[in-house]
Every structure is written in structure tokens, then in C-alpha cells.
Design an enzyme around this catalytic site. Structure first.
Site, PDB file in Angstrom:
ATOM      1  N   HIS A   1      -3.445  -5.143   0.366  1.00 57.45           N
ATOM      2  CA  HIS A   1      -2.886  -5.660   1.619  1.00 57.45           C
ATOM      3  C   HIS A   1      -2.891  -7.191   1.606  1.00 57.45           C
ATOM      4  O   HIS A   1      -3.823  -7.825   2.091  1.00 57.45           O
ATOM      5  CB  HIS A   1      -3.689  -5.141   2.813  1.00 57.45           C
TER       6      HIS A   1
ATOM      7  N   CYS B   1       0.844  -1.199   0.000  1.00 62.77           N
ATOM      8  CA  CYS B   1       0.000   0.000   0.000  1.00 62.77           C
ATOM      9  C   CYS B   1       0.880   1.250   0.000  1.00 62.77           C
ATOM     10  O   CYS B   1       1.564   1.525  -0.969  1.00 62.77           O
ATOM     11  CB  CYS B   1      -0.977  -0.043   1.168  1.00 62.77           C
TER      12      CYS B   1
ATOM     13  N   GLU C   1      -1.392  -9.252   3.405  1.00 65.31           N
ATOM     14  CA  GLU C   1      -1.328  -9.891   4.720  1.00 65.31           C
ATOM     15  C   GLU C   1      -2.686 -10.379   5.199  1.00 65.31           C
ATOM     16  O   GLU C   1      -2.777 -11.183   6.131  1.00 65.31           O
ATOM     17  CB  GLU C   1      -0.709  -8.935   5.751  1.00 65.31           C
TER      18      GLU C   1
END
Length: 237
Positions: free
Chosen positions: A214, A111, A216
């Protein structure tokens, strides 16, 4: 020895956790690293100690956050009204990226981390997508970050394409800025349907990748592959 992955922290001054300034990092950044057999090492914002931190790590993750890269970093004298900066954080991350590039330490920018990576390499940013991109998608999704916000088209014959093995990824989205002019030597590896750049890479480095979403959160199957690839590169595989 486990590969050691430095992860940049966010910085807050709001009195929600403490009345004093505090660092923040979502747990899923760390578990995304440890799940692939690497040691996550959160990094406080001590720009003067960047070289010492770089001595300790085998890979670097630049995290996102609710802030923006200072426009002065990419030569823009105007500042959009939506821009929020965290100067100490940006100074530290700038030093870490420059040092990691010099040492050829694998880098993953997420990001805002992708945006900073492009700036350090010599590119620019769009300061506010709704004002700069006609018929832009909603890049700050209202549904949970654990769900996709839109798709991205992956460019063939790129590092990202080789990692994820897919032409389309369904990703979450939480940004109002994006890469404007890619830095010299930077390859755009993903875009959304409105043309916004969603991923970049720098082939002059062994592993230097940025994504606007993102990973993750593991929304798409390709997300875990991104972390696996970073950690493989950080362990010399």
C-alpha cells in the site's frame, strides 16, 4: 486542467457507519493523489456507467480492501475457505480495467487491485498464501500499516525500477492472496524473499503497474515516486 484520477471505492454492509450499505475510502488514497497536483475522483460501483466514468478520468487507481477477486474470474472452480467476495465491486472494477486498457488510460493497481489487474489480463491468483507457499513470510503484518512488514526485491530494467531507483523497498503488507501465474505479456517487477510476487507491470500499455503493498501510506521513499509517476503519465508527461 488538473489530471483527474479515478479511485475505486470499497463497499461495506456492516452497521458501523450506517445501517444501510455504504462506500468507504481511506483519506490517504486521496491525499497521495492531490499531493502531486492531481484531482482525486472516487468512483461508485456502477458497472453500467463505466464508459461514462472513463470519459471523465485521466488515470485509474484500483484500491485494496478486505475482499478477494472471485475465483471464477480466473477459471478456478475451487474456492478456498478464506475467500470473501464483493461481487458488485468486482464487476465494476472489471469493467473499468477493461475500458482503461482499451483507452490506454494509466492504471495503478494496489494490493487487491494488482491481483484484479493480473486476472483481467489473463493470469491467475494464489487463493491463500499460507497453504500454497512453503515457509511463507507473514504477508498480513500485525504491526501498524504505517510501518514496513518486509522487504521486496525490485527487478532491474523494469518500469518499477526506473520509478523508484532502488533495488530493495521496505513495504507494508496486508494480503493473504497473491499473483499466481502472471498474465501473458505481464512482467514481474518485484518479489519478497519467499518468492511471492509483489509487483507486476504490462509493457504493452503506456503505464500499467500493480504493487501488492500500500504505497499510499508512504512507508518507503519509493512509494511517493509511484504516485508521482502515475500522475505524470496521466497528465501526458
Amino acid at each position: 486542467m488538473l489530471p483527474r484520477i479515478g479511485i475505486t471505492l470499497d463497499h461495506e454492509t456492516t452497521a458501523t457507519y450506517s445501517k444501510m450499505p455504504w462506500y468507504a475510502l481511506r483519506e490517504n488514497y486521496c491525499t497521495a493523489v492531490s499531493a502531486h497536483g492531481a484531482l482525486p475522483l472516487p468512483l461508485p460501483h456502477e458497472a453500467g456507467m463505466a464508459e461514462a466514468y472513463l470519459d471523465l478520468i485521466d488515470g485509474l487507481i484500483l484500491t485494496g480492501g478486505a475482499f478477494d477477486v472471485p475465483p471464477s474470474y480466473y477459471g478456478d472452480t475451487s474456492v478456498h475457505g478464506t475467500v470473501i467476495t464483493k461481487d458488485a465491486r468486482s464487476q465494476f472494477e472489471l469493467a473499468m480495467v477493461k475500458g482503461a486498457l482499451t483507452r490506454k488510460i494509466p492504471i495503478l493497481g494496489i494490493c487487491g487491485g494488482e491481483q484484479l489487474l493480473n486476472v483481467v489480463l489473463g493470469g491467475t491468483l494464489i487463493q491463500h498464501i499460507p497453504d500454497a507457499v512453503k515457509n511463507a513470510l507473514e504477508h498480513e503484518q500485525k504491526n501498524p500499516r504505517t510501518e514496513p512488514g518486509h522487504g521486496v526485491l525490485v527487478e532491474k530494467n523494469t518500469l518499477l525500477s526506473r520509478i523508484v531507483g532502488a533495488e530493495v523497498l521496505h513495504v507494508n503488507t496486508a494480503h493473504h492472496q497473491a499473483v499466481g501465474k502472471p498474465a501473458p505479456g505481464v512482467v514481474v517487477n518485484a518479489r519478497s524473499d519467499d518468492g511471492v510476487i509483489e509487483g507486476i507491470e504490462f509493457p504493452e500499455q503506456p503505464f500499467c503497474l500493480g504493487v501488492q503493498w500500500h504505497p499510499e501510506y508512504h512507508v518507503d521513499a519509493g512509494d511517493q515516486k509511484i504516485f508521482a509517476a502515475l500522475i505524470a503519465a496521466s497528465s501526458g508527461k
